[in-house]
Motif scaffolding. Structure first.
Motif, PDB file in Angstrom:
ATOM      1  N   GLN A  36      46.476  14.991  29.316  1.00  0.00           N
ATOM      2  CA  GLN A  36      46.020  15.444  27.994  1.00  0.00           C
ATOM      3  C   GLN A  36      46.641  16.798  27.622  1.00  0.00           C
ATOM      4  OE1 GLN A  36      44.046  13.968  25.593  1.00  0.00           O
ATOM      5  NE2 GLN A  36      44.415  12.174  26.837  1.00  0.00           N
ATOM      6  N   SER A  37      47.159  17.545  28.603  1.00  0.00           N
ATOM      7  CA  SER A  37      47.724  18.864  28.302  1.00  0.00           C
ATOM      8  C   SER A  37      49.183  18.780  27.868  1.00  0.00           C
ATOM      9  CB  SER A  37      47.604  19.779  29.524  1.00  0.00           C
ATOM     10  OG  SER A  37      48.331  19.236  30.597  1.00  0.00           O
ATOM     11  N   ASP A  38      49.848  17.631  28.033  1.00  0.00           N
ATOM     12  CA  ASP A  38      51.224  17.461  27.603  1.00  0.00           C
ATOM     13  C   ASP A  38      51.317  17.536  26.088  1.00  0.00           C
ATOM     14  OD1 ASP A  38      51.905  17.048  30.203  1.00  0.00           O
ATOM     15  OD2 ASP A  38      52.157  14.882  30.018  1.00  0.00           O
ATOM     16  N   GLU A  39      52.400  18.031  25.588  1.00  0.00           N
ATOM     17  CA  GLU A  39      52.643  18.053  24.141  1.00  0.00           C
ATOM     18  C   GLU A  39      53.100  16.682  23.684  1.00  0.00           C
ATOM     19  OE1 GLU A  39      52.065  20.552  21.980  1.00  0.00           O
ATOM     20  OE2 GLU A  39      51.153  21.550  23.691  1.00  0.00           O
ATOM     21  N   PRO A  40      52.733  16.282  22.450  1.00  0.00           N
ATOM     22  CA  PRO A  40      53.162  14.971  21.932  1.00  0.00           C
ATOM     23  C   PRO A  40      54.659  14.878  21.733  1.00  0.00           C
ATOM     24  CG  PRO A  40      51.896  16.179  20.265  1.00  0.00           C
ATOM     25  CD  PRO A  40      51.921  17.013  21.516  1.00  0.00           C
ATOM     26  N   GLY A  88      40.231   0.151  27.499  1.00  0.00           N
ATOM     27  CA  GLY A  88      41.112   1.085  28.214  1.00  0.00           C
ATOM     28  C   GLY A  88      40.863   2.527  27.813  1.00  0.00           C
ATOM     29  N   TYR A  89      40.678   2.774  26.526  1.00  0.00           N
ATOM     30  CA  TYR A  89      40.386   4.131  26.057  1.00  0.00           C
ATOM     31  C   TYR A  89      39.057   4.634  26.612  1.00  0.00           C
ATOM     32  CZ  TYR A  89      44.217   3.888  22.643  1.00  0.00           C
ATOM     33  OH  TYR A  89      45.433   3.789  22.029  1.00  0.00           O
ATOM     34  N   LYS A 136      39.538   5.550  30.252  1.00  0.00           N
ATOM     35  CA  LYS A 136      40.271   6.818  30.383  1.00  0.00           C
ATOM     36  C   LYS A 136      39.360   7.995  30.054  1.00  0.00           C
ATOM     37  CE  LYS A 136      44.620   4.710  29.230  1.00  0.00           C
ATOM     38  NZ  LYS A 136      45.871   4.953  29.793  1.00  0.00           N
ATOM     39  N   PHE A 137      38.533   7.840  29.024  1.00  0.00           N
ATOM     40  CA  PHE A 137      37.598   8.899  28.669  1.00  0.00           C
ATOM     41  C   PHE A 137      36.600   9.129  29.790  1.00  0.00           C
ATOM     42  CE2 PHE A 137      33.443  10.013  26.740  1.00  0.00           C
ATOM     43  CZ  PHE A 137      33.741  11.333  26.427  1.00  0.00           C
ATOM     44  N   LEU A 138      36.069   8.049  30.358  1.00  0.00           N
ATOM     45  CA  LEU A 138      35.112   8.201  31.451  1.00  0.00           C
ATOM     46  C   LEU A 138      35.730   8.963  32.620  1.00  0.00           C
ATOM     47  CD1 LEU A 138      33.311   4.729  31.496  1.00  0.00           C
ATOM     48  CD2 LEU A 138      32.385   6.926  30.726  1.00  0.00           C
ATOM     49  N   LYS A 139      37.012   8.732  32.889  1.00  0.00           N
ATOM     50  CA  LYS A 139      37.691   9.484  33.950  1.00  0.00           C
ATOM     51  C   LYS A 139      37.687  10.977  33.654  1.00  0.00           C
ATOM     52  CE  LYS A 139      41.071   6.414  36.076  1.00  0.00           C
ATOM     53  NZ  LYS A 139      42.500   6.174  36.259  1.00  0.00           N
ATOM     54  N   THR A 140      37.877  11.335  32.377  1.00  0.00           N
ATOM     55  CA  THR A 140      37.921  12.761  32.029  1.00  0.00           C
ATOM     56  C   THR A 140      36.575  13.436  32.234  1.00  0.00           C
ATOM     57  OG1 THR A 140      37.397  12.502  29.662  1.00  0.00           O
ATOM     58  CG2 THR A 140      39.730  12.366  30.310  1.00  0.00           C
ATOM     59  N   ILE A 141      35.496  12.665  32.190  1.00  0.00           N
ATOM     60  CA  ILE A 141      34.172  13.239  32.442  1.00  0.00           C
ATOM     61  C   ILE A 141      33.668  12.863  33.840  1.00  0.00           C
ATOM     62  CG2 ILE A 141      33.543  13.504  30.023  1.00  0.00           C
ATOM     63  CD1 ILE A 141      31.892  10.934  30.220  1.00  0.00           C
ATOM     64  N   LYS A 142      34.630  12.451  34.680  1.00  0.00           N
ATOM     65  CA  LYS A 142      34.400  12.174  36.099  1.00  0.00           C
ATOM     66  C   LYS A 142      33.345  11.092  36.340  1.00  0.00           C
ATOM     67  CE  LYS A 142      35.884  16.731  37.659  1.00  0.00           C
ATOM     68  NZ  LYS A 142      36.601  17.163  36.525  1.00  0.00           N
ATOM     69  N   PHE A 152      40.991  11.565  19.228  1.00  0.00           N
ATOM     70  CA  PHE A 152      41.834  12.356  18.321  1.00  0.00           C
ATOM     71  C   PHE A 152      42.910  13.124  19.088  1.00  0.00           C
ATOM     72  CE2 PHE A 152      38.403  12.124  15.014  1.00  0.00           C
ATOM     73  CZ  PHE A 152      39.191  11.512  14.055  1.00  0.00           C
ATOM     74  N   GLN A 153      42.619  13.493  20.338  1.00  0.00           N
ATOM     75  CA  GLN A 153      43.561  14.270  21.140  1.00  0.00           C
ATOM     76  C   GLN A 153      44.467  13.397  22.001  1.00  0.00           C
ATOM     77  OE1 GLN A 153      41.372  17.170  23.408  1.00  0.00           O
ATOM     78  NE2 GLN A 153      40.087  17.677  21.657  1.00  0.00           N
ATOM     79  N   TYR A 154      44.134  12.124  22.144  1.00  0.00           N
ATOM     80  CA  TYR A 154      44.857  11.239  23.047  1.00  0.00           C
ATOM     81  C   TYR A 154      46.142  10.729  22.405  1.00  0.00           C
ATOM     82  CZ  TYR A 154      45.961   7.427  26.183  1.00  0.00           C
ATOM     83  OH  TYR A 154      46.607   6.601  27.054  1.00  0.00           O
TER      84      TYR A 154
END
Length: 70
Positions: A66-70, A25-26, A29-35, A57-59
């Motif tokens: 990814q821009s939301d605050e934790p 799953g991770y 999701k990463f592949l989506k971020t790099i289209k 590390f940022q997820y």
């Protein structure tokens, strides 16, 4: 990864299989971020690994982006 999931199904402990599924799953999701939807194994180079590490590390699970605050 789908082939690997099919191959290990029923051969490893339930928790181990669950960890593989979470990792898959991770990666997706990463592949989506790099289209990308998929990537050839031959393209898994050091840069890809470092970029994936930065993504992890940022997820934060449960955030909508990814821009939301934790």
């Amino acid at each position: 990864m789908k082939y690997h999931s099919q191959k290990i199904n029923g051969t490893l402990a339930k928790g181990t299989i669950q960890n593989f599924q979470i990792t898959e799953g991770y990666v997706l999701k990463f592949l989506k971020t790099i289209k990308l939807k998929d990537i050839y194994l031959s393209r898994l180079n050091y840069k890809f690994i470092c970029d994936f590490e930065s993504f992890l590390f940022q997820y934060y699970p449960g955030r909508t982006s990814q821009s939301d605050e934790p």
